[in-house]
Motif scaffolding. Structure first.
Motif, mmCIF file in Angstrom:
data_model
loop_
_atom_site.group_PDB
_atom_site.id
_atom_site.type_symbol
_atom_site.label_atom_id
_atom_site.label_comp_id
_atom_site.label_asym_id
_atom_site.label_seq_id
_atom_site.Cartn_x
_atom_site.Cartn_y
_atom_site.Cartn_z
ATOM 1 N N MET A 1 0.841 -1.178 0.000
ATOM 2 C CA MET A 1 0.000 0.000 0.000
ATOM 3 C C MET A 1 0.889 1.244 0.000
ATOM 4 S SD MET A 1 -3.157 1.164 2.492
ATOM 5 C CE MET A 1 -3.733 -0.496 2.590
ATOM 6 N N ARG A 2 0.458 2.257 -0.697
ATOM 7 C CA ARG A 2 1.210 3.512 -0.791
ATOM 8 C C ARG A 2 1.142 4.244 0.549
ATOM 9 N NH1 ARG A 2 -0.321 8.627 -4.720
ATOM 10 N NH2 ARG A 2 1.673 9.694 -4.540
ATOM 11 N N GLU A 62 -5.780 6.022 -5.170
ATOM 12 C CA GLU A 62 -5.372 4.651 -4.850
ATOM 13 C C GLU A 62 -5.325 4.430 -3.335
ATOM 14 O OE1 GLU A 62 -1.370 6.786 -5.490
ATOM 15 O OE2 GLU A 62 -3.463 7.071 -5.969
ATOM 16 N N PRO A 63 -5.498 3.182 -2.885
ATOM 17 C CA PRO A 63 -5.428 2.882 -1.447
ATOM 18 C C PRO A 63 -4.095 3.347 -0.859
ATOM 19 C CG PRO A 63 -6.190 0.969 -2.678
ATOM 20 C CD PRO A 63 -5.737 1.978 -3.689
ATOM 21 N N SER A 64 -4.188 4.081 0.232
ATOM 22 C CA SER A 64 -2.987 4.675 0.812
ATOM 23 C C SER A 64 -3.118 4.818 2.321
ATOM 24 C CB SER A 64 -2.744 6.072 0.221
ATOM 25 O OG SER A 64 -2.598 6.030 -1.171
ATOM 26 N N ILE A 65 -1.970 4.959 2.937
ATOM 27 C CA ILE A 65 -1.874 5.361 4.343
ATOM 28 C C ILE A 65 -1.348 6.797 4.313
ATOM 29 C CG2 ILE A 65 -0.712 5.006 6.552
ATOM 30 C CD1 ILE A 65 -2.536 2.681 5.918
ATOM 31 N N ASN A 111 -6.199 5.424 6.801
ATOM 32 C CA ASN A 111 -6.083 4.278 5.907
ATOM 33 C C ASN A 111 -7.248 4.409 4.934
ATOM 34 O OD1 ASN A 111 -6.297 1.760 4.648
ATOM 35 N ND2 ASN A 111 -5.497 0.675 6.433
ATOM 36 N N THR A 112 -6.954 4.815 3.705
ATOM 37 C CA THR A 112 -8.034 5.087 2.748
ATOM 38 C C THR A 112 -8.750 3.825 2.289
ATOM 39 O OG1 THR A 112 -6.585 5.044 0.807
ATOM 40 C CG2 THR A 112 -6.870 7.172 1.917
ATOM 41 N N SER A 113 -8.127 2.663 2.421
ATOM 42 C CA SER A 113 -8.772 1.439 1.949
ATOM 43 C C SER A 113 -9.896 0.984 2.875
ATOM 44 C CB SER A 113 -7.754 0.307 1.751
ATOM 45 O OG SER A 113 -7.186 -0.057 2.981
ATOM 46 N N TYR A 188 -2.807 -0.502 10.394
ATOM 47 C CA TYR A 188 -2.670 -1.587 9.428
ATOM 48 C C TYR A 188 -3.603 -2.757 9.729
ATOM 49 C CZ TYR A 188 1.291 0.008 6.618
ATOM 50 O OH TYR A 188 2.082 0.686 5.757
#
Length: 189
Positions: A1-2, A62-65, A111-113, A188
């Motif tokens: 993850m980015r 995109e999914p990112s932290i 956490n965008t995901s 996470y």
């Protein structure tokens, strides 16, 4: 993850590498003046870091932290931001002289995901020695105080003024590593 650091701060970039070696930087355009200080320094820095993180969240797909932070200096419940002029820096250092002040950092991680967001605050007490006018003026002539909350950098020339700290040194630099590391483990999950 980015992983994204929402900061242009050189100090935060240098510190984050101690936890994460591969990350991107997207500087937040969040207007800090939108957050009024209402007397609670912890709440204030938390709101600032959250605003920065949410601003960067809107810029990515995109999914990112996302990691955002804000650090302020406080003495007697008043917030001392970055000095606007050399006289402003002088006045800040004069009131810090011989006193114990607090350095607060708000950290927000998104956490965008999974849309999980956590915000925490770290506070460190810093005691300054009594400073002479000459010491203050020499320090201001280095230009170091001009982009620092409270008009000093503990990691630079300003470190010589620090008589004692109680709490996290890295918080005073601008990114409390121990707290951030624990928050990253939590986000996470």
């Amino acid at each position: 993850m980015r992983i994204i650091l929402a900061s242009a701060s050189e100090r935060r970039k240098e510190l984050l590498v101690r936890i994460i070696s591969d990350y991107d930087i997207i500087v937040s355009d969040f207007d800090e003046d939108k957050v009024p200080f209402k007397g609670d320094v912890s709440l204030y820095v938390k709101e600032l870091s959250l605003g920065k993180a949410k601003d960067v969240e809107q810029k990515i797909s995109e999914p990112s932290i996302i990691i955002a932070a804000d650090t302020v200096v406080s003495l007697g419940g008043e917030v001392l931001g970055k000095p606007k002029t050399e006289l402003h820096a002088y006045n800040m250092l004069k009131i810090l002289s011989g006193n114990t002040h607090q350095v607060y950092s708000g950290i927000t991680i998104i956490n965008t995901s999974n849309k999980k967001t956590i915000s925490e605050v770290v506070c460190t007490d810093v005691k300054f020695s009594k400073l002479t006018d000459d010491e203050i003026n020499k320090y201001i002539s280095t230009k170091e105080p001009m982009d620092k909350a409270g008009a000093y950098g503990i990691q630079g020339f300003g470190g010589v003024f620090v008589e004692e700290i109680k709490g996290c040194y890295y918080n005073v630099v601008g990114l409390p590593l121990n707290k951030l590391n624990r928050m990253l483990k939590e986000i996470y999950i």
